[in-house]
Design a protein around this motif. Structure first.
Motif: not given
Length: 360
Positions: A219-221, A348-354, A224-226
């Motif tokens: 997740d590139p965001e 845990i890293p922040a991810f986005v759905c593929p 702070m907003t996760r």
């Protein structure tokens, strides 16, 4: 209701996964036997255990002897379809087998039994006659639907099933790995090294291996907003929820009956941050969790925290709109099972759905 004392079960052939008892009735003998709805097995302490038609039950495996230590997941599991007896001393059940992953792999060479958990069973169309003396205990075999956002919790030491097996056709349904990660490898519930992240949006509802997401789906965001980005991922919308838009412009309606909820918020003129602070901290914390499953997250069991997190998110959405949070909200949101903790690991890293690009 016939009764039968447990003994030793010795099927005819060691090469066959189940059944084959040479003493079992023929089809003609079975049709002539008296039908019953249940039978009783007495254990070594003379305690009676009732087995009924329709029950799922553990069965002593080949050469197993009553009294010897045997892990629960080592038992065979079968569903009792019919019960018949010859007099009072010979009771048989016609069963439909739940196979283990390794047993199916012995029949379908392309099937990877190691991807199935120890307590996972695959419901087959394979029937047998089993003596009542072989039955150990009635168990519950949970249905596990990997894409269901309302999947109930399944503990790591409970039996469950997610596939069916056509024995003669050598077919597994659904195909393992279908409807899941970009790698098309199935979820392995006992893999202590892995986690899978679930996207709850209606057009997605897929789970992805963390190791696959690490490559190109971070997740590139800002971190702070996760938590808010996760909270805005809803099971009822393919779009990211704008949380501020949920805030009601009208006063909350008072309850006409019963005790008022402890956490009743008046959202008018209050910021999103203040509204969230006014809710139970445990509820908000659960709603902002990533939805994950896998043995590395032991508290989540087999099914993970999907149901608890989505219940929490929907209650937060309702509270932002002015609906009081129920007093019994913790009955639907088990905090201990929902908050993601992986001992000995980095955060845990922040991810986005593929698929949809939403936060997961």
């Amino acid at each position: 209701m016939p009764r039968r004392r447990r003994g030793r079960f010795t099927p005819k052939k060691t090469t066959k996964s189940h059944g084959g008892d040479p003493a079992s009735p023929t089809e003609a003998e079975w049709r002539s036997m008296t039908e019953f709805g249940s039978f009783v097995v007495r254990d070594e302490e003379d305690v009676e255990h009732i087995f009924r038609k329709g029950d799922d039950a553990t069965v002593l495996p080949y050469k197993a002897i009553v009294g010897e230590e045997l892990p629960l997941h080592k038992y065979w599991v079968a569903r009792i379809k019919e019960i018949r007896a010859k007099g009072e001393d010979e009771v048989w059940a016609r069963v439909q087998w739940h196979w283990s992953g390794h047993e199916v792999a012995g029949t379908i060479k392309s099937f990877h039994g190691a991807s199935c958990g120890n307590y996972e069973r695959i419901y087959s169309d394979h029937f047998d006659y089993v003596s009542s003396s072989a039955f150990d205990a009635v168990v519950h075999v949970h249905k596990f639907f990997e894409t269901n956002p309302n999947q109930p919790y399944i503990g790591k030491d409970e039996f469950y099933t997610r596939y069916t097996f056509e024995y003669k056709a050598r077919i597994i349904n659904p195909r393992p790995g279908s409807g899941t990660c970009v790698c098309e490898e199935p979820y392995s519930p006992d893999d202590t090294m892995g986690l899978m992240h679930f996207c709850p949006r209606p057009s997605c509802r897929h789970a992805y291996h963390q190791k696959c997401l690490l490559a190109e789906f971070k997740d590139p965001e800002s971190s702070m907003t996760r938590s808010l980005r996760l909270l805005a991922s809803s099971p009822d919308s393919d779009e990211t929820i704008v949380l501020e838009d949920l805030i009601s412009s009208e006063p909350p309606k008072k309850k006409r009956r019963g005790r008022p909820a402890k956490k009743s918020l008046d959202p008018i003129g209050v910021s999103l941050e203040d509204l969230l602070k006014g809710m139970p901290s445990g509820l908000v914390l659960v709603a902002q969790q990533p939805i994950v499953r896998g043995a590395a997250f032991s508290a989540g069991g087999v099914s993970g925290n999907v149901q608890a997190v989505l219940h929490a998110r929907n209650m937060v959405y309702a509270a932002l709109s002015g609906t009081p949070i129920p007093d019994d909200w913790e009955d639907n949101v088990d905090i201990d099972r929902a908050i993601v903790r992986v001992p000995g690991r980095k955060p845990i890293p922040a991810f986005v759905c593929p698929k949809c690009g939403g936060a997961i």
